[in-house]
Motif scaffolding. Structure first.
Motif, PDB file in Angstrom:
ATOM      1  N   THR A 137     111.854 -44.691  85.068  1.00 53.42           N
ATOM      2  CA  THR A 137     113.207 -45.280  85.123  1.00 53.42           C
ATOM      3  C   THR A 137     113.796 -45.062  86.515  1.00 53.42           C
ATOM      4  O   THR A 137     113.258 -44.279  87.301  1.00 53.42           O
ATOM      5  CB  THR A 137     114.168 -44.581  84.117  1.00 53.42           C
ATOM      6  N   ASP A 138     114.944 -45.687  86.776  1.00 51.92           N
ATOM      7  CA  ASP A 138     115.703 -45.306  87.963  1.00 51.92           C
ATOM      8  C   ASP A 138     116.478 -44.028  87.631  1.00 51.92           C
ATOM      9  O   ASP A 138     116.341 -43.488  86.516  1.00 51.92           O
ATOM     10  CB  ASP A 138     116.602 -46.469  88.442  1.00 51.92           C
ATOM     11  N   ASN A 139     117.319 -43.574  88.535  1.00 49.58           N
ATOM     12  CA  ASN A 139     117.934 -42.263  88.277  1.00 49.58           C
ATOM     13  C   ASN A 139     119.062 -42.292  87.249  1.00 49.58           C
ATOM     14  O   ASN A 139     119.627 -41.257  86.918  1.00 49.58           O
ATOM     15  CB  ASN A 139     118.392 -41.594  89.595  1.00 49.58           C
ATOM     16  N   ARG A 140     119.371 -43.469  86.689  1.00 44.54           N
ATOM     17  CA  ARG A 140     120.356 -43.557  85.604  1.00 44.54           C
ATOM     18  C   ARG A 140     119.691 -43.990  84.299  1.00 44.54           C
ATOM     19  O   ARG A 140     120.369 -44.376  83.352  1.00 44.54           O
ATOM     20  CB  ARG A 140     121.483 -44.541  85.983  1.00 44.54           C
ATOM     21  N   ARG A 142     117.537 -46.517  83.744  1.00 48.06           N
ATOM     22  CA  ARG A 142     117.213 -47.942  83.540  1.00 48.06           C
ATOM     23  C   ARG A 142     115.710 -48.145  83.681  1.00 48.06           C
ATOM     24  O   ARG A 142     115.113 -47.713  84.674  1.00 48.06           O
ATOM     25  CB  ARG A 142     117.937 -48.816  84.565  1.00 48.06           C
ATOM     26  N   THR A 143     115.109 -48.816  82.716  1.00 48.96           N
ATOM     27  CA  THR A 143     113.693 -49.200  82.822  1.00 48.96           C
ATOM     28  C   THR A 143     113.637 -50.540  83.567  1.00 48.96           C
ATOM     29  O   THR A 143     114.675 -51.057  83.996  1.00 48.96           O
ATOM     30  CB  THR A 143     113.061 -49.374  81.425  1.00 48.96           C
ATOM     31  N   TYR A 149     116.843 -48.549  78.247  1.00 53.69           N
ATOM     32  CA  TYR A 149     116.999 -47.315  79.011  1.00 53.69           C
ATOM     33  C   TYR A 149     116.135 -46.226  78.389  1.00 53.69           C
ATOM     34  O   TYR A 149     115.754 -46.319  77.215  1.00 53.69           O
ATOM     35  CB  TYR A 149     118.465 -46.844  78.975  1.00 53.69           C
ATOM     36  N   ALA A 150     115.865 -45.190  79.167  1.00 52.21           N
ATOM     37  CA  ALA A 150     115.219 -44.000  78.609  1.00 52.21           C
ATOM     38  C   ALA A 150     115.982 -42.783  79.103  1.00 52.21           C
ATOM     39  O   ALA A 150     116.549 -42.799  80.212  1.00 52.21           O
ATOM     40  CB  ALA A 150     113.751 -43.935  79.010  1.00 52.21           C
ATOM     41  N   ALA A 151     115.987 -41.722  78.281  1.00 54.41           N
ATOM     42  CA  ALA A 151     116.792 -40.543  78.605  1.00 54.41           C
ATOM     43  C   ALA A 151     116.057 -39.265  78.236  1.00 54.41           C
ATOM     44  O   ALA A 151     115.215 -39.240  77.338  1.00 54.41           O
ATOM     45  CB  ALA A 151     118.131 -40.610  77.851  1.00 54.41           C
TER      46      ALA A 151
END
Ligand SMILES: Cc1cc2nc3c(=O)[nH]c(=O)nc-3n(C[C@H](O)[C@H](O)[C@H](O)COP(=O)(O)OP(=O)(O)OC[C@H]3O[C@@H](n4cnc5c(N)ncnc54)[C@H](O)[C@@H]3O)c2cc1C
Length: 245
Positions: A137-140, A142-143, A149-151
């Motif tokens: 992901t990006d740093n927030r 976002r895939t 999104y992934a967290a």
């Protein structure tokens, strides 16, 4: 308006990262469903001593219960179910549960630690395989797929509860920022903090007067006394490889 199985936000995984994400999206009035199957891995901890705010540590299972209650209080719906498939369809997502149910949502946050089977076939999702599997992901969070999104640990965050919880919160706020919800911060400020200086109340913020502040503090003390009145009734979960006597 969402129906019973249609939500603004579907969060897959009810550990610290998923629950934290839900607290933020629900507080921003995004209709949020958290679906979890099985125990968050934190239930295996024996005593949590590195989560800020608890100088003598805190029972890990109590903290998880409190996070889940806070997510519900913020407005999240929670269900026990396993997501086995996820498909982007016309700018939304359709999720299938193991029991054969269908859930739809505008945004999906995967917070499933190392489980990637339900996202790995999706065009734009990059899986990182290091023995355990993770999602790039990006740093927030976002895939490569808009709205997905992934967290938490699933994104290779360091393996500490405070970090994955904070990351879940950051991803939840990214969803809010990417949605059309008007949002600045979700702060509760003293009466007149903004408006007394000629500023509009920023979207998402609230000003409360002394009476309301004292009422909320009394309620918070009552609620916390109940949580901390007795030891938690459950034992930590053992690792599955350890045989119960
Ligand atoms: C023995 C042990 C001790 C630990 N002690 C500490 C400690 O002292 N301090 C510390 O900071 N951290 C500790 N940790 C680490 C901490 O538990 C993790 O950092 C944290 O729980 C990861 O959170 P997460 O939300 O990313 O994943 P998880 O908490 O694992 O949550 C993921 C959830 O998703 C569910 N799920 C998976 N796939 C699906 C699916 N397809 N559909 C629906 N649900 C699904 C899982 O069942 C799980 O409930 C410890 C971990 C272990 C194992």
């Amino acid at each position: 308006m969402a129906t019973a199985t249609d939500h603004d936000v579907l969060i897959v995984g009810g550990g610290p990262s998923g629950l934290s994400a839900g607290i933020f999206t629900a507080r921003a009035d995004l209709n949020t469903l958290i679906v979890n199957d099985g125990d968050p891995i934190l239930r295996r901890n024996a005593h949590l001593e590195n989560y800020p705010g608890f100088p003598a540590g805190v029972n890990n299972r109590l903290l998880l219960d409190m996070m889940a209650d806070q997510a519900e209080r913020a407005g999240c719906e929670r269900r026990e179910a396993r997501i086995v498939d996820l498909e982007p369809v016309d700018g939304r997502f359709v999720a299938e549960t193991e029991a054969g149910g269908t859930l739809t949502a505008t945004y999906v946050i995967a917070a499933t630690k190392n489980t990637v089977d339900f996202v790995e076939g999706i065009d734009g999702v990059e899986i990182i395989d290091r023995g355990n599997t993770f999602v790039e992901t990006d740093n927030r969070g976002r895939t490569g797929v808009p709205g997905l999104y992934a967290a938490g640990r699933l994104t290779l965050q360091p393996y500490q509860t405070i970090i994955v919880a904070g990351h879940g919160a950051s991803v939840g706020v990214a969803v809010i920022e990417d949605s059309d919800v008007e949002f600045y911060h979700d702060w509760v400020a003293p009466d007149q903090y903004f408006t007394g200086r000629g500023r509009d109340l920023p979207p998402g913020c609230e000003e409360i007067d002394k009476e309301e502040r004292e009422r909320r503090e009394r309620e918070s003390l009552e609620v916390m006394r109940e949580y901390f009145a007795d030891p938690h009734p459950d034992e930590p979960n053992q690792h599955p490889s350890v045989r119960e006597e």
